[in-house]
Design a protein around this motif. Structure first.
Motif, short mmCIF file in Angstrom:
data_model
loop_
_atom_site.label_atom_id
_atom_site.label_comp_id
_atom_site.label_asym_id
_atom_site.label_seq_id
_atom_site.Cartn_x
_atom_site.Cartn_y
_atom_site.Cartn_z
N PRO A 92 -19.98 -6.44 -6.61
CA PRO A 92 -19.63 -6.72 -5.56
C PRO A 92 -20.24 -7.92 -5.01
N THR A 93 -21.42 -9.09 -5.41
CA THR A 93 -22.42 -9.85 -5.28
C THR A 93 -21.91 -10.64 -6.43
N THR A 94 -21.19 -12.03 -5.28
CA THR A 94 -20.83 -13.14 -6.11
C THR A 94 -21.42 -14.45 -5.91
N VAL A 95 -21.74 -15.51 -6.69
CA VAL A 95 -23.33 -16.11 -6.49
C VAL A 95 -22.37 -17.90 -6.72
N TYR A 96 -22.70 -18.88 -6.01
CA TYR A 96 -22.75 -19.74 -6.49
C TYR A 96 -23.32 -20.72 -5.90
N CYS A 97 -23.45 -22.17 -6.58
CA CYS A 97 -24.11 -23.49 -5.77
C CYS A 97 -23.26 -24.68 -6.20
N LYS A 126 -24.40 -16.72 -1.40
CA LYS A 126 -24.40 -15.20 -1.70
C LYS A 126 -23.04 -14.86 -0.87
N ILE A 127 -21.92 -14.24 -1.72
CA ILE A 127 -20.87 -13.91 -1.09
C ILE A 127 -20.84 -11.95 -1.71
N VAL A 128 -20.77 -11.17 -0.95
CA VAL A 128 -20.76 -9.35 -0.34
C VAL A 128 -19.30 -9.53 -0.74
N VAL A 129 -18.52 -8.59 -1.65
CA VAL A 129 -17.09 -8.42 -1.72
C VAL A 129 -17.02 -6.93 -0.99
N GLY A 130 -16.31 -6.60 -0.21
CA GLY A 130 -15.83 -4.51 -0.17
C GLY A 130 -17.40 -4.74 0.18
N ILE A 131 -18.45 -5.17 0.73
CA ILE A 131 -19.17 -3.99 1.65
C ILE A 131 -19.24 -5.41 2.94
N ALA A 132 -19.47 -4.59 3.90
CA ALA A 132 -19.40 -5.76 5.00
C ALA A 132 -21.01 -4.70 5.88
N THR A 452 -30.91 -14.62 1.23
CA THR A 452 -30.02 -13.37 1.71
C THR A 452 -28.63 -13.38 2.38
N PRO A 453 -27.61 -13.00 1.82
CA PRO A 453 -26.36 -13.20 2.24
C PRO A 453 -26.18 -13.85 4.09
N TYR A 454 -25.11 -14.87 3.56
CA TYR A 454 -25.92 -14.74 5.24
C TYR A 454 -24.74 -13.94 6.47
N ALA A 455 -24.22 -12.88 6.24
CA ALA A 455 -22.95 -12.17 6.32
C ALA A 455 -24.53 -11.05 7.36
N THR A 456 -25.47 -10.84 6.06
CA THR A 456 -26.63 -9.60 6.66
C THR A 456 -27.82 -10.34 7.30
N GLN A 457 -28.13 -12.15 7.62
CA GLN A 457 -28.74 -12.52 8.32
C GLN A 457 -28.17 -12.60 9.41
N LEU A 458 -26.61 -12.28 9.79
CA LEU A 458 -26.77 -12.33 11.00
C LEU A 458 -27.03 -10.43 11.44
N CYS A 459 -27.25 -9.49 10.29
CA CYS A 459 -27.79 -8.68 11.24
C CYS A 459 -29.35 -8.58 10.88
N GLN A 460 -29.76 -9.60 10.81
CA GLN A 460 -31.54 -8.50 10.97
C GLN A 460 -31.35 -8.72 11.71
N LEU A 461 -33.00 -7.86 12.76
CA LEU A 461 -33.52 -7.24 13.69
C LEU A 461 -34.37 -8.26 14.09
N ASN A 462 -34.56 -9.18 14.61
CA ASN A 462 -35.47 -10.49 15.13
C ASN A 462 -35.81 -9.58 16.19
N LEU A 463 -37.23 -9.85 16.44
CA LEU A 463 -37.86 -8.97 17.73
C LEU A 463 -39.39 -10.13 17.50
#
Length: 630
Positions: A92-97, A126-132, A452-463
């Protein structure tokens, strides 16, 4: 490939204040999906004198250096390069730089920033394809409710004095609302908070701006905190029972609100019928011996000693469950009516689970096959509701679990709460002295974001704090200015914010149990300035999509000053804070940055007391400001 034109975002991102010469963010127009590939854009400062520009990919785990094409002159001194990124079909994970070759050297860019050499794979974009993760999560403002101490809505279900013994701790106590907590036996003190009380305060929560709730455990348990569950199939009667949860979730969903329950599946109470240490249940529990049908639900270090069960961190009242046992797997995950699935179905329809000590769950002791167990729970959640939120609790570094295939997000202690504690409260998670400069604070944040993939960063629960930590206002010695800075960062940094009940009114309290006091509903006792600040910052976040799902870029990090941008294709916000409690601070964002800003529109102050003049920001002591540059 079609060229892109310069945009206000590209202009703003010539933030030479950060010293970067290569820039890329994982949002449009810098990352755009097209069929089986992504169109990737890199901004490169012309002073670099690049001879060759490559997109480095690993579609089959081997290096491919893909030449990038110059597509436009960009804004100011910035050049725009593009290339098609092939996906890795094997996982699922594609990496690049990115790699840039000059006349006599090279420069690389990954998610952690620039490097003079090839970066480590774990820091690649990182890009995670098919899992969001669920699309609704970044739009929320969560509020954590410790139910027993939030509000008493139905006195008829209050605990009766001496109703039962809490193990060796003595009989339960029924106490008047707001009476001080007794630190000797805090888990036996009941004040009457319940789910009816939560429902009765939904108008209050919405007036603050809250859109989602995370409830500490609600299932039947002998203790106040209820992390020692003895019945997963019923809401505790002192909380109002199952009907109270159904009424609460129905009301919330009618209001467009979301709700998470706390999943405590790693361990259960020693009063659960499966274990029955005290003989209070009508069952032959594992404690009664090997002839128990539940004996293999647990692990005993000495088969001849029932007190040798494997427990969570040695706490004898919560024996660890063997989630490798097929009957337990069916009970919690696999069966159609499994606990994970049941509470996400009518009449409750909860929107997801926060999973307690998720990294410790396993087949047998010591978190054996942890990923396998979590995969089973994830599958149960997503089969029941594809948009269900799977949130894990980790007190420390969590990126092993937040790569997209397991958790949708984590309680972001390591990537937000702990660095913020060191930056503002000058201590670590163990309450030891720990002071960070803005540079060090920024480095910690950047390090965790890069993994961490950026889509996941946006769903981290900050507190800022939870039921497991001292209240942040207390850690700050009740400095209102610093607390407001913390709230600014909570509402503007990437991730979804979560407020611990009462923080908005200025509640104080040291570590457990004093951080779990009754909410004081007498408004005369509230810190109204702090409450209004929370309300203002929440409203700003809800009105600003760039603060919910936009990209992030640090603009200044030095000493007491910290400035960053959140932006998308339509909007850009600049957030600035001054940590100093006794002196104003002036921060220059450099001439290159100001040249870009001249094309990005006027600075419009949204909140705070900052002054901007030609890219030089001035803030008062413990001052903050948020500007719109759209």
């Amino acid at each position: 490939m079609s060229p892109i034109t310069a945009s206000p975002i590209a202009d703003l991102s010539s933030a030479a204040a950060s010293g970067q010469r290569l820039l890329h963010w994982q949002i449009a127009p810098y990352l755009v999906q097209s069929n089986h590939s992504y169109l990737v854009t890199l901004l490169l400062h012309s002073s670099l004198n690049a001879k060759q520009v490559f997109l480095r990919a690993e579609p089959d785990n081997e290096e491919y250096l893909l030449p990038m094409t110059l597509t436009s002159a960009g804004a100011g001194d910035w050049l725009s390069y593009q290339a098609e990124l092939p996906l890795n079909p094997a996982e699922p994970t594609t990496v690049y730089c990115f790699k840039v070759v000059t006349e006599d050297n090279q420069l690389w860019l990954d998610a952690a920033g620039e490097s003079p050499h090839m970066p480590m794979r774990e820091q690649s974009f990182k890009i995670v394809v098919g899992i969001a993760p669920p699309a609704w999560v970044p739009q929320q403002v969560f509020y954590q409710v410790f139910v027993e101490r939030f509000n008493n809505g139905d006195p008829t279900c209050d605990m009766a004095k001496g109703a039962y013994q809490v193990r060796h701790q003595g009989p339960v106590k029924a106490k008047p609302w707001g009476e001080p907590i007794d630190g000797d036996n805090p888990n036996t003190e009941f004040y009457g908070g319940d789910l009816v009380g939560v429902k009765n305060k939904l108008d209050y929560l919405q007036s603050l701006g809250v859109t989602a709730l995370y409830l500490n455990p609600v299932f039947t348990s002998p203790s106040v905190h209820k992390y020692d569950i003895e019945d997963y199939e019923n809401v505790d009667l002192n909380f109002g029972g199952n009907q109270a949860l159904a009424a609460l979730t129905d009301d919330m969903h009618q209001r467009g609100m979301k709700i998470l329950l706390d999943a405590v599946f790693n361990h259960c109470s020693d009063t659960h019928p499966w274990f029955n240490r005290w003989g209070t249940q009508d069952s032959i529990g594992a404690y009664q011996g090997k002839h128990s049908p539940y004996y293999d639900y647990f692990t005993f270090m000495d088969p001849n000693n029932p007190d040798s069960e494997f427990c969570w961190q040695g706490s004898k009242v919560i024996p660890v469950l063997n989630l490798g046992h097929p009957e337990l797997k069916a009970y919690f995950f696999d069966a159609p009516g499994a606990i994970t699935r049941r509470w996400m179905q009518p009449p409750y329809n909860v929107d997801g689970w926060r999973v307690d000590v998720i990294h410790m769950m396993g087949e047998g002791p010591h978190a054996d096959n942890n990923a396998k167990v979590l995969g089973q729970m994830r599958q149960a959640i997503k089969e029941t509701n594809p948009e269900g939120y799977f949130l894990g609790e980790h007190f420390f570094e969590n990126t092993r679990w937040t790569q997209g295939e397991l958790e949708d997000g984590a309680m972001n202690y390591y990537g937000f709460a702990l660095p913020l504690r060191a930056f503002l409260a000058k201590q670590d998670v163990n309450y030891h002295p720990h002071q960070l400069s803005a540079e060090q604070f920024d480095a910690w944040l950047r390090q965790t974001r890069s993994r961490t993939p950026y889509a996941t960063q946006l769903c981290q629960l900050n507190l800022l704090d939870t039921h497991d930590t001292a209240r942040f206002f207390t850690l700050l010695n009740e400095d209102e200015g610093l607390m407001k800075l913390a709230a600014v960062l909570l509402m503007t940094y990437p991730g979804v914010p979560c407020i611990y009940y009462g923080d908005e009114t200025g509640m104080v309290g040291g570590n457990d149990p004093y951080n779990r006091a009754c909410f004081d509903w007498d408004e005369a006792h509230w810190n109204h300035s702090l409450w209004q600040h929370y309300q203002q910052m929440i409203a700003l976040r809800q009105q600003t999509p760039a603060l919910q799902a936009g990209a992030y870029h640090t603009l200044y990090a030095e000493g007491d000053g910290f400035v960053f941008a959140r932006f998308d294709a339509e909007q850009c916000c600049v957030i600035a804070i001054n940590r100093s409690v006794d002196r104003p601070l002036t921060m220059a964002l450099t001439a290159d940055f100001m040249a870009a800003l001249s094309k990005a529109g006027q600075w419009s102050l949204l909140v705070g007391e900052g002054i901007n003049k030609d890219g030089v920001i001035t803030l008062p002591a413990t001052g903050f400001a948020v500007w719109d540059l759209s």
